[in-house]
Design a protein around this motif. Structure first.
Motif, PDB file in Angstrom:
ATOM      1  N   LEU A  16       0.115   1.175 -11.802  1.00 28.54           N
ATOM      2  CA  LEU A  16       0.383   2.310 -10.915  1.00 28.54           C
ATOM      3  C   LEU A  16      -0.849   2.662 -10.087  1.00 28.54           C
ATOM      4  O   LEU A  16      -0.730   3.030  -8.915  1.00 28.54           O
ATOM      5  N   ALA A  17      -2.020   2.544 -10.677  1.00 26.49           N
ATOM      6  CA  ALA A  17      -3.260   2.803  -9.929  1.00 26.49           C
ATOM      7  C   ALA A  17      -3.413   1.794  -8.796  1.00 26.49           C
ATOM      8  O   ALA A  17      -3.773   2.164  -7.671  1.00 26.49           O
ATOM      9  N   LEU A  18      -3.126   0.527  -9.075  1.00 23.69           N
ATOM     10  CA  LEU A  18      -3.200  -0.508  -8.044  1.00 23.69           C
ATOM     11  C   LEU A  18      -2.155  -0.247  -6.959  1.00 23.69           C
ATOM     12  O   LEU A  18      -2.456  -0.338  -5.764  1.00 23.69           O
ATOM     13  N   ALA A  19      -0.944   0.107  -7.364  1.00 20.73           N
ATOM     14  CA  ALA A  19       0.118   0.401  -6.397  1.00 20.73           C
ATOM     15  C   ALA A  19      -0.271   1.595  -5.521  1.00 20.73           C
ATOM     16  O   ALA A  19      -0.008   1.596  -4.311  1.00 20.73           O
ATOM     17  N   THR A  20      -0.905   2.598  -6.123  1.00 16.26           N
ATOM     18  CA  THR A  20      -1.354   3.764  -5.356  1.00 16.26           C
ATOM     19  C   THR A  20      -2.358   3.353  -4.293  1.00 16.26           C
ATOM     20  O   THR A  20      -2.274   3.799  -3.140  1.00 16.26           O
TER      21      THR A  20
ATOM     22  N   ILE B 177      -2.597   0.484  -2.828  1.00 17.49           N
ATOM     23  CA  ILE B 177      -1.882  -0.251  -1.785  1.00 17.49           C
ATOM     24  C   ILE B 177      -1.102   0.707  -0.895  1.00 17.49           C
ATOM     25  O   ILE B 177      -1.090   0.563   0.340  1.00 17.49           O
ATOM     26  N   VAL B 178      -0.455   1.719  -1.492  1.00 18.77           N
ATOM     27  CA  VAL B 178       0.280   2.723  -0.719  1.00 18.77           C
ATOM     28  C   VAL B 178      -0.667   3.441   0.235  1.00 18.77           C
ATOM     29  O   VAL B 178      -0.366   3.605   1.421  1.00 18.77           O
ATOM     30  N   ILE B 179      -1.822   3.864  -0.266  1.00 18.38           N
ATOM     31  CA  ILE B 179      -2.799   4.565   0.577  1.00 18.38           C
ATOM     32  C   ILE B 179      -3.242   3.678   1.731  1.00 18.38           C
ATOM     33  O   ILE B 179      -3.307   4.122   2.886  1.00 18.38           O
ATOM     34  N   ASP B 180      -3.542   2.403   1.450  1.00 18.58           N
ATOM     35  CA  ASP B 180      -3.953   1.478   2.510  1.00 18.58           C
ATOM     36  C   ASP B 180      -2.862   1.328   3.565  1.00 18.58           C
ATOM     37  O   ASP B 180      -3.144   1.334   4.769  1.00 18.58           O
ATOM     38  N   GLN B 181      -1.608   1.196   3.117  1.00 18.85           N
ATOM     39  CA  GLN B 181      -0.503   1.047   4.072  1.00 18.85           C
ATOM     40  C   GLN B 181      -0.294   2.326   4.878  1.00 18.85           C
ATOM     41  O   GLN B 181       0.033   2.276   6.060  1.00 18.85           O
ATOM     42  N   CYS B 182      -0.509   3.467   4.233  1.00 14.93           N
ATOM     43  CA  CYS B 182      -0.360   4.750   4.939  1.00 14.93           C
ATOM     44  C   CYS B 182      -1.473   4.943   5.971  1.00 14.93           C
ATOM     45  O   CYS B 182      -1.239   5.536   7.031  1.00 14.93           O
ATOM     46  N   ILE B 183      -2.660   4.469   5.670  1.00  9.59           N
ATOM     47  CA  ILE B 183      -3.751   4.551   6.648  1.00  9.59           C
ATOM     48  C   ILE B 183      -3.388   3.731   7.880  1.00  9.59           C
ATOM     49  O   ILE B 183      -3.589   4.164   9.013  1.00  9.59           O
TER      50      ILE B 183
ATOM     51  N   LEU C 251       8.437   7.618   0.911  1.00  7.49           N
ATOM     52  CA  LEU C 251       9.282   7.044  -0.139  1.00  7.49           C
ATOM     53  C   LEU C 251       9.547   5.559   0.082  1.00  7.49           C
ATOM     54  O   LEU C 251       9.366   4.767  -0.858  1.00  7.49           O
ATOM     55  N   PRO C 252       9.922   5.113   1.279  1.00  6.49           N
ATOM     56  CA  PRO C 252      10.095   3.672   1.481  1.00  6.49           C
ATOM     57  C   PRO C 252       8.817   2.863   1.259  1.00  6.49           C
ATOM     58  O   PRO C 252       8.872   1.728   0.784  1.00  6.49           O
ATOM     59  N   VAL C 253       7.666   3.453   1.584  1.00  5.69           N
ATOM     60  CA  VAL C 253       6.398   2.761   1.334  1.00  5.69           C
ATOM     61  C   VAL C 253       6.238   2.553  -0.170  1.00  5.69           C
ATOM     62  O   VAL C 253       5.912   1.458  -0.627  1.00  5.69           O
ATOM     63  N   PHE C 254       6.466   3.617  -0.964  1.00  2.27           N
ATOM     64  CA  PHE C 254       6.370   3.501  -2.417  1.00  2.27           C
ATOM     65  C   PHE C 254       7.364   2.468  -2.941  1.00  2.27           C
ATOM     66  O   PHE C 254       7.026   1.640  -3.799  1.00  2.27           O
TER      67      PHE C 254
ATOM     68  N   ALA D 169       8.279  -2.591  -5.479  1.00  2.00           N
ATOM     69  CA  ALA D 169       9.333  -3.595  -5.644  1.00  2.00           C
ATOM     70  C   ALA D 169       8.790  -4.868  -6.272  1.00  2.00           C
ATOM     71  O   ALA D 169       9.527  -5.625  -6.903  1.00  2.00           O
ATOM     72  N   ASN D 170       7.511  -5.101  -6.133  1.00  2.00           N
ATOM     73  CA  ASN D 170       6.898  -6.346  -6.652  1.00  2.00           C
ATOM     74  C   ASN D 170       6.693  -6.265  -8.148  1.00  2.00           C
ATOM     75  O   ASN D 170       6.447  -5.331  -8.754  1.00  2.00           O
TER      76      ASN D 170
END
Length: 125
Positions: free
Chosen positions: A96-100, A102-108, A116-119, A124-125
């Motif tokens: 979950l920390a790794l996914a977070t 990645i989410v932050i990087d994609q949001c930047i 929600l779709p980003v999460f 999904a992986n």
């Protein structure tokens, strides 16, 4: 004399050492409290001026505008929401920390994307 209760601030690092039952209780508590916090309009002067935010309406830019604690609760809530939709009963803290991250990087990179779709895409992986 009133007793003052200090809030507990948890980091993801702290949650790694928490037993699964306690972690589930923490996630459940956050899932119940976070929607209330998200629904409050910070600019409202009175309780009558509150508006609600749908979980599918929040975008990445909004996440970055939240204060540190609100941002953490929102991320925790979304992880819990996605985990629930996937039927996951265990929360692998390191994943979950790794996914977070990645989410932050994609949001930047794409601040106008809905959160929600980003999460969902990342998880999904």
């Amino acid at each position: 004399m009133a007793t003052v209760v200090e809030p507990i601030h948890w980091s993801l690092k702290d949650m790694i050492s928490i037993p699964n039952s306690a972690l589930c209780a923490l996630v459940t508590a956050a899932a119940l409290v976070t929607p209330l916090a998200l629904a409050q309009d910070k600019t409202a002067a009175t309780a009558g001026n509150q508006k609600q935010a749908g979980i599918d309406e929040i975008d990445c830019r909004t996440l970055f505008r939240l204060s540190g604690e609100e941002r953490s609760y929102t991320i925790l809530y979304l992880h819990g929401y996605v985990s629930g939709r996937k039927g996951q009963t265990l929360l692998p803290a390191q994943q979950l920390a790794l996914a977070t991250d990645i989410v932050i990087d994609q949001c930047i990179d794409r601040p106008w994307d809905k959160l929600l779709p980003v999460f969902e895409r990342v998880r999904a992986n």
